[in-house]
Design a protein around this motif. Structure first.
Motif, PDB file in Angstrom:
ATOM      1  N   SER A 243       0.845  -1.194   0.000  1.00  0.00           N
ATOM      2  CA  SER A 243       0.000   0.000   0.000  1.00  0.00           C
ATOM      3  C   SER A 243       0.879   1.241   0.000  1.00  0.00           C
ATOM      4  O   SER A 243       2.015   1.207   0.456  1.00  0.00           O
ATOM      5  N   SER A 244       0.321   2.314  -0.557  1.00  0.00           N
ATOM      6  CA  SER A 244       1.071   3.567  -0.559  1.00  0.00           C
ATOM      7  C   SER A 244       0.107   4.730  -0.676  1.00  0.00           C
ATOM      8  O   SER A 244      -0.884   4.662  -1.409  1.00  0.00           O
ATOM      9  N   ASP A 245       0.390   5.780   0.031  1.00  0.00           N
ATOM     10  CA  ASP A 245      -0.424   6.998  -0.072  1.00  0.00           C
ATOM     11  C   ASP A 245       0.084   7.861  -1.223  1.00  0.00           C
ATOM     12  O   ASP A 245      -0.635   8.683  -1.780  1.00  0.00           O
ATOM     13  N   ALA A 246       1.352   7.660  -1.597  1.00  0.00           N
ATOM     14  CA  ALA A 246       1.992   8.549  -2.572  1.00  0.00           C
ATOM     15  C   ALA A 246       1.684   8.169  -4.020  1.00  0.00           C
ATOM     16  O   ALA A 246       1.666   9.007  -4.897  1.00  0.00           O
ATOM     17  N   GLN A 251      -1.783  -5.081  -8.320  1.00  0.00           N
ATOM     18  CA  GLN A 251      -1.088  -6.337  -8.625  1.00  0.00           C
ATOM     19  C   GLN A 251      -1.784  -6.981  -9.827  1.00  0.00           C
ATOM     20  O   GLN A 251      -2.980  -7.262  -9.769  1.00  0.00           O
ATOM     21  N   THR A 252      -1.082  -7.210 -10.931  1.00  0.00           N
ATOM     22  CA  THR A 252      -1.728  -7.786 -12.112  1.00  0.00           C
ATOM     23  C   THR A 252      -1.632  -9.312 -12.111  1.00  0.00           C
ATOM     24  O   THR A 252      -2.492  -9.987 -12.658  1.00  0.00           O
ATOM     25  N   ASP A 253      -0.563  -9.864 -11.550  1.00  0.00           N
ATOM     26  CA  ASP A 253      -0.505 -11.303 -11.293  1.00  0.00           C
ATOM     27  C   ASP A 253       0.425 -11.527 -10.104  1.00  0.00           C
ATOM     28  O   ASP A 253       0.868 -10.566  -9.468  1.00  0.00           O
ATOM     29  N   GLU A 254       0.755 -12.768  -9.872  1.00  0.00           N
ATOM     30  CA  GLU A 254       1.509 -13.121  -8.672  1.00  0.00           C
ATOM     31  C   GLU A 254       2.849 -12.393  -8.542  1.00  0.00           C
ATOM     32  O   GLU A 254       3.292 -12.062  -7.441  1.00  0.00           O
ATOM     33  N   VAL A 255       3.492 -12.141  -9.669  1.00  0.00           N
ATOM     34  CA  VAL A 255       4.837 -11.546  -9.620  1.00  0.00           C
ATOM     35  C   VAL A 255       4.933 -10.214 -10.359  1.00  0.00           C
ATOM     36  O   VAL A 255       6.012  -9.761 -10.701  1.00  0.00           O
ATOM     37  N   THR A 256       3.796  -9.603 -10.626  1.00  0.00           N
ATOM     38  CA  THR A 256       3.830  -8.335 -11.377  1.00  0.00           C
ATOM     39  C   THR A 256       2.995  -7.258 -10.686  1.00  0.00           C
ATOM     40  O   THR A 256       1.825  -7.480 -10.345  1.00  0.00           O
ATOM     41  N   LEU A 257       3.634  -6.115 -10.531  1.00  0.00           N
ATOM     42  CA  LEU A 257       2.926  -4.951  -9.984  1.00  0.00           C
ATOM     43  C   LEU A 257       2.897  -3.855 -11.038  1.00  0.00           C
ATOM     44  O   LEU A 257       3.827  -3.715 -11.829  1.00  0.00           O
ATOM     45  N   GLU A 258       1.810  -3.080 -11.020  1.00  0.00           N
ATOM     46  CA  GLU A 258       1.715  -1.943 -11.924  1.00  0.00           C
ATOM     47  C   GLU A 258       1.625  -0.692 -11.070  1.00  0.00           C
ATOM     48  O   GLU A 258       0.702  -0.562 -10.253  1.00  0.00           O
ATOM     49  N   VAL A 259       2.591   0.196 -11.251  1.00  0.00           N
ATOM     50  CA  VAL A 259       2.658   1.376 -10.386  1.00  0.00           C
ATOM     51  C   VAL A 259       2.474   2.633 -11.227  1.00  0.00           C
ATOM     52  O   VAL A 259       3.174   2.826 -12.221  1.00  0.00           O
ATOM     53  N   GLU A 260       1.510   3.457 -10.844  1.00  0.00           N
ATOM     54  CA  GLU A 260       1.276   4.701 -11.566  1.00  0.00           C
ATOM     55  C   GLU A 260       1.745   5.854 -10.697  1.00  0.00           C
ATOM     56  O   GLU A 260       1.274   6.010  -9.561  1.00  0.00           O
ATOM     57  N   ILE A 261       2.712   6.600 -11.241  1.00  0.00           N
ATOM     58  CA  ILE A 261       3.237   7.696 -10.410  1.00  0.00           C
ATOM     59  C   ILE A 261       3.095   9.025 -11.132  1.00  0.00           C
ATOM     60  O   ILE A 261       3.018   9.087 -12.359  1.00  0.00           O
ATOM     61  N   ASP A 262       3.043  10.060 -10.323  1.00  0.00           N
ATOM     62  CA  ASP A 262       2.955  11.409 -10.848  1.00  0.00           C
ATOM     63  C   ASP A 262       4.299  11.787 -11.470  1.00  0.00           C
ATOM     64  O   ASP A 262       5.345  11.346 -10.993  1.00  0.00           O
ATOM     65  N   LYS A 263       4.276  12.564 -12.571  1.00  0.00           N
ATOM     66  CA  LYS A 263       5.525  12.935 -13.242  1.00  0.00           C
ATOM     67  C   LYS A 263       6.497  13.619 -12.291  1.00  0.00           C
ATOM     68  O   LYS A 263       7.717  13.498 -12.440  1.00  0.00           O
ATOM     69  N   ALA A 264       5.944  14.371 -11.319  1.00  0.00           N
ATOM     70  CA  ALA A 264       6.811  15.136 -10.412  1.00  0.00           C
ATOM     71  C   ALA A 264       7.491  14.234  -9.374  1.00  0.00           C
ATOM     72  O   ALA A 264       8.473  14.607  -8.746  1.00  0.00           O
ATOM     73  N   GLN A 265       6.929  13.057  -9.212  1.00  0.00           N
ATOM     74  CA  GLN A 265       7.471  12.168  -8.165  1.00  0.00           C
ATOM     75  C   GLN A 265       8.755  11.459  -8.619  1.00  0.00           C
ATOM     76  O   GLN A 265       8.960  11.255  -9.822  1.00  0.00           O
ATOM     77  N   SER A 266       9.548  11.066  -7.599  1.00  0.00           N
ATOM     78  CA  SER A 266      10.805  10.385  -7.891  1.00  0.00           C
ATOM     79  C   SER A 266      10.591   8.872  -7.816  1.00  0.00           C
ATOM     80  O   SER A 266       9.837   8.369  -6.976  1.00  0.00           O
ATOM     81  N   LEU A 267      11.279   8.169  -8.700  1.00  0.00           N
ATOM     82  CA  LEU A 267      11.192   6.701  -8.672  1.00  0.00           C
ATOM     83  C   LEU A 267      11.841   6.132  -7.417  1.00  0.00           C
ATOM     84  O   LEU A 267      11.481   5.049  -6.950  1.00  0.00           O
ATOM     85  N   ASN A 268      12.804   6.897  -6.869  1.00  0.00           N
ATOM     86  CA  ASN A 268      13.483   6.433  -5.652  1.00  0.00           C
ATOM     87  C   ASN A 268      12.485   6.149  -4.535  1.00  0.00           C
ATOM     88  O   ASN A 268      12.603   5.196  -3.778  1.00  0.00           O
ATOM     89  N   LYS A 269      11.465   7.028  -4.508  1.00  0.00           N
ATOM     90  CA  LYS A 269      10.449   6.904  -3.459  1.00  0.00           C
ATOM     91  C   LYS A 269       9.684   5.582  -3.599  1.00  0.00           C
ATOM     92  O   LYS A 269       9.372   4.920  -2.616  1.00  0.00           O
ATOM     93  N   VAL A 270       9.417   5.211  -4.849  1.00  0.00           N
ATOM     94  CA  VAL A 270       8.713   3.954  -5.101  1.00  0.00           C
ATOM     95  C   VAL A 270       9.532   2.784  -4.562  1.00  0.00           C
ATOM     96  O   VAL A 270       9.032   1.931  -3.816  1.00  0.00           O
ATOM     97  N   PHE A 271      10.801   2.792  -4.961  1.00  0.00           N
ATOM     98  CA  PHE A 271      11.660   1.676  -4.535  1.00  0.00           C
ATOM     99  C   PHE A 271      11.808   1.618  -3.016  1.00  0.00           C
ATOM    100  O   PHE A 271      11.758   0.540  -2.423  1.00  0.00           O
ATOM    101  N   SER A 272      11.975   2.784  -2.396  1.00  0.00           N
ATOM    102  CA  SER A 272      12.190   2.747  -0.944  1.00  0.00           C
ATOM    103  C   SER A 272      10.926   2.271  -0.220  1.00  0.00           C
ATOM    104  O   SER A 272      10.988   1.502   0.734  1.00  0.00           O
ATOM    105  N   GLU A 273       9.752   2.673  -0.723  1.00  0.00           N
ATOM    106  CA  GLU A 273       8.504   2.228  -0.067  1.00  0.00           C
ATOM    107  C   GLU A 273       8.303   0.722  -0.218  1.00  0.00           C
ATOM    108  O   GLU A 273       7.933   0.027   0.710  1.00  0.00           O
TER     109      GLU A 273
END
Lengths: 306, 257
Positions: A243-246, A251-273
């Motif tokens: 889960s994430s507020d940001a 989850q599309t299948d057992e080993v795949t996630l689909e993450v939608e992020i805002d253009k202004a956001q950093s990918l680092n934040k995704v990985f750290s969360e």
């Protein structure tokens, strides 16, 4: 210099159908330009008018500065056309088709044979040169039409859905070939229903809908309009849906996630969360439907405005 | 000014057209020779021997020029009609339409194909006729000029037919209902002097009559009407039909949307 310059092009077919409603469009020399639109939007009519297969009802077309109304032959010499449907004589072999086509452009037989060999080899058709062209596969027929269009070495190549119905391997080899000739200075205008193809190949894009040009800009700036971007992450099987507020995550299948992020956001934040929640990311790729999202948005907006 | 590249384009169209009918020679070259051989056997030998003389010549000698001309007419016409319509149907006419080829080069390229087939069939039929009759040529110049003009005229006619045609039926209707009657009534099998006065006058409205008349003069040295008048009529038809075809193509009728 503009490779093509359309000013106020309209086309009204017999029976009153208005296929084009005053299209104005410029394509710079050397560009790789995508012309997109839903079926029946007017793409093929536009191409037909530029290549003089369709008589326009009004407006002005110039090709590398040559006016289609007053300098038709000079304008035609600049263009190579790869139409949507197979339009060569199916009983003739590829070599004969290419040599004939060169002849129509005033290229003598001796030179035509040299060019035909070059393009048939480049497009992997040399072995089939004497076989009746009706016996070629769909992909070969498409490549034959590209070879034919290049025989007079045009400055502008127009391709109307060149990869329709061909397998991915052939499609990719055609992309490489088109990129190569574009790098050699040939301006390319491409219509396609594969938006991934347009996104990968083209620098600029025009979208036609219901006979009007609803968008004409660079691919970069069009894609830049997307507020969000979607990434696909291959992960070790997670014990729970993170889960994430940001950002939005599913989850599309057992080993795949689909993450939608805002253009202004950093990918680092995704990985750290994700890391904080005990999820290991093995690989990541961009979801290749960005242009599709914009395309649908623009066409739907157009439909509402009508 | 004539652009030399047009000559290359003209040769290309002509070569393509010639290759087309040579590739399918069983359909294009053999049938007219067989048909005409039957005419020679049945009308010339079997029936002709009972008819006696026509215009001072035995019947076989009289009908040979007409039969050669008939094969030239039908083959010139059908070559261009079927080839141009097929090009429209398969859309490979677009290869020509996108190229910097003026309409007159396209027209003469197709005429070239039609004339080549017409003359080739005419020559083969002439060779076959030698088995049945001792051919004498009275005036070679008139002979060649008349067969050439006729072949050109009917090639243009075939092109006109193909421009308007929308289905394959449309390119068989004109040959069946117009061309064949005109040819048969144009004096292939008889001298129009045999007809009643009214039908003689009607025959003068048939262009094929003038062509067969001039061609027969080339062989036999006899004509039903003057050669000057015959060639004037043929020339007028060529100019008229050519102009019509040129106008239609320049407007894109039948070929562009």
């Amino acid at each position: 210099m503009y490779a093509i310059d359309l000013k106020g092009i309209t086309k009204i077919y017999k029976g009153g159908v208005e296929a084009l409603k005053g299209i104005s469009l410029q394509v710079q020399e050397g560009d790789f330009y995508a012309l997109l639109g839903p079926n029946g939007a007017g793409k093929s009519t536009t191409i037909g008018i530029i290549s003089s297969l369709v008589n326009k009802s009004a407006g002005k077309v110039t090709v590398f500065g040559y006016d289609l109304d007053t300098q038709l032959e000079q304008a035609k010499s600049q263009i190579g056309l790869v139409p949507q449907e197979f339009n060569f004589n199916q009983f003739e072999p590829p070599l004969q088709i290419l040599v004939n086509q060169a002849g129509y452009y005033g290229i003598k037989r001796k030179e035509a044979l040299v060019r035909a060999e070059k393009y048939l080899k480049q497009l992997d058709l040399w072995e089939k040169r004497d076989q009746p062209s009706r016996e070629l596969s769909g992909g070969m027929k498409r490549r034959l039409m590209i070879a034919r269009a290049l025989m007079h070495e045009p400055r502008l190549l127009i391709l109307d859905e060149p990869t329709a119905g061909v397998d991915i391997e052939v499609r990719r080899s055609m992309w490489e070939f088109l990129q190569l000739i574009n790098q050699q200075g040939v301006t390319i205008i491409l219509t396609t229903h594969y938006l991934e193809e347009a996104e990968m190949l083209c620098r600029n894009i025009g979208i036609i809908d219901k006979g009007r040009l609803v968008e004409n800009t660079s691919m970069k700036s069009l894609l830049g309009r997307l507020g969000t971007e979607t990434f696909i992450l291959d992960v070790d099987p997670p014990t729970h849906l993170p889960s994430s507020d940001a950002f939005s995550i599913k989850q599309t299948d057992e080993v795949t996630l689909e993450v939608e992020i805002d253009k202004a956001q950093s990918l680092n934040k995704v990985f750290s969360e994700l890391s904080a929640q005990g999820i290991r990311v093995n690989s990541m790729r961009n979801k290749a439907n960005r242009l599709e999202e914009l395309f649908i948005e623009l066409v739907e907006k157009g439909a509402k405005n009508v | 000014m004539f652009n030399p590249s047009y000559l290359v384009a003209l040769k290309s169209i002509w070569r393509k057209e010639t290759n087309r009918f040579l590739r399918i020679w069983v359909q294009t070259l053999v049938p007219p020779v067989i048909t005409m051989s039957l005419y020679f056997v049945i009308f010339g030998n079997l029936i002709g021997s009972r008819i006696g003389q026509m215009n001072g010549f035995d019947y076989m000698s009289f009908i040979v020029p007409g039969l050669i001309m008939m094969s030239v007419i039908t083959n010139s016409y059908s070559n261009v009609a079927s080839s141009f319509f097929s090009a429209k149907f398969q859309r490979n006419v677009e290869e020509l339409l996108v190229a910097p080829v003026p309409n007159y080069v396209i027209i003469w390229g197709y005429i070239g194909g039609g004339v080549t087939r017409g003359l080739m069939v005419g020559f083969m039929v002439t060779c076959v006729s030698l088995f049945f009759v001792d051919l004498h040529i009275f005036n070679m110049f008139i002979l060649i000029l008349s067969v050439l003009c006729t072949s050109v005229l009917f090639s243009i006619g075939g092109l006109l037919n193909a421009i308007f045609a929308k289905t394959f039926d449309d390119i068989s209707i004109i040959p069946t209902f117009v061309l064949t009657p005109l040819t048969y009534l144009g004096g292939v099998f008889y001298s129009i002097n045999l007809l009643p006065e009214f039908w003689q006058s009607v025959s003068h409205f048939n262009p094929v009559f003038y062509m067969i008349n001039a061609f027969r003069y080339g062989f036999l040295g006899v004509a039903d009407v003057s050669l000057v008048w015959s060639f004037s009529v043929i020339t007028a038809f060529i100019v008229g039909l050519y102009s019509l075809v040129a106008i239609l193509l320049s407007k894109g009728i039948g070929i562009r949307s």
